[in-house]
Design an enzyme around this catalytic site. Sequence first.
Site, PDB file in Angstrom:
ATOM      1  N   ILE A   7      18.897  56.655  -7.351  1.00 44.61           N
ATOM      2  CA  ILE A   7      20.265  56.479  -7.841  1.00 44.61           C
ATOM      3  C   ILE A   7      20.533  57.401  -9.034  1.00 44.61           C
ATOM      4  O   ILE A   7      21.596  58.023  -9.126  1.00 44.61           O
ATOM      5  CB  ILE A   7      20.492  54.993  -8.214  1.00 44.61           C
ATOM      6  CG1 ILE A   7      20.476  54.114  -6.943  1.00 44.61           C
ATOM      7  CG2 ILE A   7      21.794  54.819  -8.973  1.00 44.61           C
ATOM      8  CD1 ILE A   7      20.483  52.610  -7.202  1.00 44.61           C
ATOM      9  N   TYR A  37      12.013  40.633 -12.886  1.00 46.18           N
ATOM     10  CA  TYR A  37      13.064  41.600 -12.530  1.00 46.18           C
ATOM     11  C   TYR A  37      14.440  40.947 -12.688  1.00 46.18           C
ATOM     12  O   TYR A  37      15.333  41.494 -13.344  1.00 46.18           O
ATOM     13  CB  TYR A  37      12.852  42.088 -11.097  1.00 46.18           C
ATOM     14  CG  TYR A  37      13.838  43.146 -10.658  1.00 46.18           C
ATOM     15  CD1 TYR A  37      13.776  44.433 -11.176  1.00 46.18           C
ATOM     16  CD2 TYR A  37      14.828  42.864  -9.722  1.00 46.18           C
ATOM     17  CE1 TYR A  37      14.678  45.412 -10.776  1.00 46.18           C
ATOM     18  CE2 TYR A  37      15.735  43.831  -9.310  1.00 46.18           C
ATOM     19  CZ  TYR A  37      15.665  45.108  -9.844  1.00 46.18           C
ATOM     20  OH  TYR A  37      16.560  46.070  -9.449  1.00 46.18           O
ATOM     21  N   LYS A  45      17.249  41.915 -15.540  1.00 43.96           N
ATOM     22  CA  LYS A  45      18.548  42.454 -15.119  1.00 43.96           C
ATOM     23  C   LYS A  45      19.697  41.547 -15.568  1.00 43.96           C
ATOM     24  O   LYS A  45      20.802  42.025 -15.861  1.00 43.96           O
ATOM     25  CB  LYS A  45      18.568  42.649 -13.605  1.00 43.96           C
ATOM     26  CG  LYS A  45      17.643  43.773 -13.120  1.00 43.96           C
ATOM     27  CD  LYS A  45      18.070  45.126 -13.637  1.00 43.96           C
ATOM     28  CE  LYS A  45      17.298  46.275 -13.015  1.00 43.96           C
ATOM     29  NZ  LYS A  45      17.758  47.589 -13.478  1.00 43.96           N
ATOM     30  N   ILE A  84      20.321  49.412  -1.928  1.00 44.13           N
ATOM     31  CA  ILE A  84      20.682  50.831  -1.892  1.00 44.13           C
ATOM     32  C   ILE A  84      19.430  51.571  -1.417  1.00 44.13           C
ATOM     33  O   ILE A  84      18.351  51.421  -2.014  1.00 44.13           O
ATOM     34  CB  ILE A  84      21.094  51.343  -3.295  1.00 44.13           C
ATOM     35  CG1 ILE A  84      22.192  50.447  -3.913  1.00 44.13           C
ATOM     36  CG2 ILE A  84      21.529  52.808  -3.215  1.00 44.13           C
ATOM     37  CD1 ILE A  84      23.483  50.362  -3.130  1.00 44.13           C
ATOM     38  N   THR A 113      16.732  53.716  -1.323  1.00 47.35           N
ATOM     39  CA  THR A 113      15.996  54.694  -2.146  1.00 47.35           C
ATOM     40  C   THR A 113      14.503  54.498  -1.878  1.00 47.35           C
ATOM     41  O   THR A 113      14.108  53.583  -1.148  1.00 47.35           O
ATOM     42  CB  THR A 113      16.240  54.474  -3.655  1.00 47.35           C
ATOM     43  OG1 THR A 113      15.676  53.207  -4.035  1.00 47.35           O
ATOM     44  CG2 THR A 113      17.714  54.497  -4.015  1.00 47.35           C
TER      45      THR A 113
HETATM   46  P1  NDP Z   1      13.574  54.545  -8.021  1.00 48.51           P
HETATM   47  O1  NDP Z   1      12.316  53.763  -8.145  1.00 48.51           O
HETATM   48  O2  NDP Z   1      13.831  55.338  -6.780  1.00 48.51           O
HETATM   49  O3  NDP Z   1      13.742  55.529  -9.274  1.00 48.51           O
HETATM   50  C1  NDP Z   1      13.518  55.077 -10.569  1.00 48.51           C
HETATM   51  C2  NDP Z   1      13.143  56.246 -11.454  1.00 48.51           C
HETATM   52  O4  NDP Z   1      12.917  55.719 -12.776  1.00 48.51           O
HETATM   53  C3  NDP Z   1      11.853  56.932 -10.998  1.00 48.51           C
HETATM   54  O5  NDP Z   1      12.001  58.332 -11.114  1.00 48.51           O
HETATM   55  C4  NDP Z   1      10.847  56.406 -12.018  1.00 48.51           C
HETATM   56  O6  NDP Z   1       9.777  57.296 -12.270  1.00 48.51           O
HETATM   57  C5  NDP Z   1      11.702  56.269 -13.261  1.00 48.51           C
HETATM   58  N1  NDP Z   1      11.098  55.387 -14.259  1.00 48.51           N
HETATM   59  C6  NDP Z   1      10.309  54.308 -14.065  1.00 48.51           C
HETATM   60  N2  NDP Z   1       9.914  53.796 -15.252  1.00 48.51           N
HETATM   61  C7  NDP Z   1      10.475  54.587 -16.209  1.00 48.51           C
HETATM   62  C8  NDP Z   1      10.436  54.596 -17.626  1.00 48.51           C
HETATM   63  N3  NDP Z   1       9.725  53.684 -18.317  1.00 48.51           N
HETATM   64  N4  NDP Z   1      11.131  55.537 -18.288  1.00 48.51           N
HETATM   65  C9  NDP Z   1      11.836  56.470 -17.610  1.00 48.51           C
HETATM   66  N5  NDP Z   1      11.896  56.542 -16.282  1.00 48.51           N
HETATM   67  C10 NDP Z   1      11.228  55.599 -15.589  1.00 48.51           C
HETATM   68  O7  NDP Z   1      14.734  53.474  -8.299  1.00 48.51           O
HETATM   69  P2  NDP Z   1      16.233  53.365  -7.738  1.00 48.51           P
HETATM   70  O8  NDP Z   1      16.894  54.685  -7.778  1.00 48.51           O
HETATM   71  O9  NDP Z   1      16.189  52.599  -6.471  1.00 48.51           O
HETATM   72  O10 NDP Z   1      16.862  52.397  -8.843  1.00 48.51           O
HETATM   73  C11 NDP Z   1      17.504  52.872  -9.993  1.00 48.51           C
HETATM   74  C12 NDP Z   1      18.053  51.673 -10.773  1.00 48.51           C
HETATM   75  O11 NDP Z   1      18.883  50.895  -9.923  1.00 48.51           O
HETATM   76  C13 NDP Z   1      16.947  50.729 -11.265  1.00 48.51           C
HETATM   77  O12 NDP Z   1      17.297  50.222 -12.535  1.00 48.51           O
HETATM   78  C14 NDP Z   1      16.959  49.611 -10.245  1.00 48.51           C
HETATM   79  O13 NDP Z   1      16.474  48.391 -10.761  1.00 48.51           O
HETATM   80  C15 NDP Z   1      18.437  49.537  -9.905  1.00 48.51           C
HETATM   81  N6  NDP Z   1      18.721  48.925  -8.619  1.00 48.51           N
HETATM   82  C16 NDP Z   1      18.331  49.513  -7.447  1.00 48.51           C
HETATM   83  C17 NDP Z   1      18.600  48.904  -6.237  1.00 48.51           C
HETATM   84  C18 NDP Z   1      18.185  49.502  -4.925  1.00 48.51           C
HETATM   85  O14 NDP Z   1      18.380  48.827  -3.886  1.00 48.51           O
HETATM   86  N7  NDP Z   1      17.629  50.700  -4.873  1.00 48.51           N
HETATM   87  C19 NDP Z   1      19.326  47.607  -6.185  1.00 48.51           C
HETATM   88  C20 NDP Z   1      19.661  47.085  -7.475  1.00 48.51           C
HETATM   89  C21 NDP Z   1      19.390  47.726  -8.642  1.00 48.51           C
HETATM   90  P3  NDP Z   1       8.331  57.049 -11.562  1.00 48.51           P
HETATM   91  O15 NDP Z   1       8.590  57.140 -10.108  1.00 48.51           O
HETATM   92  O16 NDP Z   1       7.477  58.157 -12.095  1.00 48.51           O
HETATM   93  O17 NDP Z   1       7.893  55.681 -11.997  1.00 48.51           O
END
Ligand code: NDP
Length: 259
Positions: free
Chosen positions: A18, A152, A156, A187, A189
């Site tokens: 995202i 989680y 949130k 979503i 991902t």
């Molecule tokens: P992803 O896991 O695909 O991407 C998350 C990114 O955040 C990764 O690049 C990860 O790096 C990075 N990350 C993890 N920990 C840290 C940290 N401490 N500091 C900086 N970066 C960090 O997640 P999504 O794109 O699916 O989700 C993005 C947001 O949306 C999140 O907050 C998630 O909770 C929220 N969300 C997503 C949903 C979904 O269905 N996908 C639904 C509801 C909410 P690395 O891979 O190296 O750990």
Amino acid sequence: MPRLMGKTCVVTGAARGIGRAICEAFVREGAEVILTDIDRTAGEAAATALGCGFMPLDVREEADWAALARHVPVCDVVVNNAGITGFESSPGPHDPENASLADWRAVHATNLDGTFLGCRYAIGAMKAAGSGSIINISSRSGLVGIPGAAAYASSKAAVRNHTKSVALWCAQHGWRIRCNSLHPAAILTEMWEPMLGQGPDRAERMAAFVSDTPLRRFGTVEEVASLAVMLASDEAAYITGAEFTIDGGLLAGSATSPG
Ligand code: NDP
């Protein structure tokens, strides 16, 4: 006219998923984007591909935020997107009865402490101009209980509430710094890949995950990014302290009619 022309935007956890899609949409709308992520290699690659600047940033680390503040002292938009479920680093259990304190704290450190620090940085970087937009990525899980991922859901939910405190604090001071939360669900991902697999039953598994979703499909990262663009832009000047579900109707109720 691009909708974010002249705006400087910071997005966390944006190497993929995202966050990356939000960076891509912001660039398309004319913004100068600083893509940040904990993973320097993946973050730099994404930033280069999208035409963004890059800063390594672990959202849990105050020192990283201080470095960002030195590098980007003034900005218009901050998206606190980085988030973890807890399953990435620990198989659990993550339920309220059996979860370990260490697992509980790890999830809150990224999702909640990270968002607190991101909002604090944003206020500091926006208040000289007296305006800006903070977008906190919460979740559907911040609005309902999730027994198998309690930390989680708790983290949130706290992000949702902190968003409103930030919005009111800024309004009280007469700043046009808006703060809103997004609540996505399902979503598609990489977060989902371990659960979906690449086997012959992938399509069946996907259908099962969204069988309770009225629109009966996963959402796309681009759909979340579109909402973020609107909230980042001046079109949303009167929107603050608000929460936006983007969940295919999941929280609206059941798609099935009685009988
Ligand atoms: P992803 O896991 O695909 O991407 C998350 C990114 O955040 C990764 O690049 C990860 O790096 C990075 N990350 C993890 N920990 C840290 C940290 N401490 N500091 C900086 N970066 C960090 O997640 P999504 O794109 O699916 O989700 C993005 C947001 O949306 C999140 O907050 C998630 O909770 C929220 N969300 C997503 C949903 C979904 O269905 N996908 C639904 C509801 C909410 P690395 O891979 O190296 O750990």
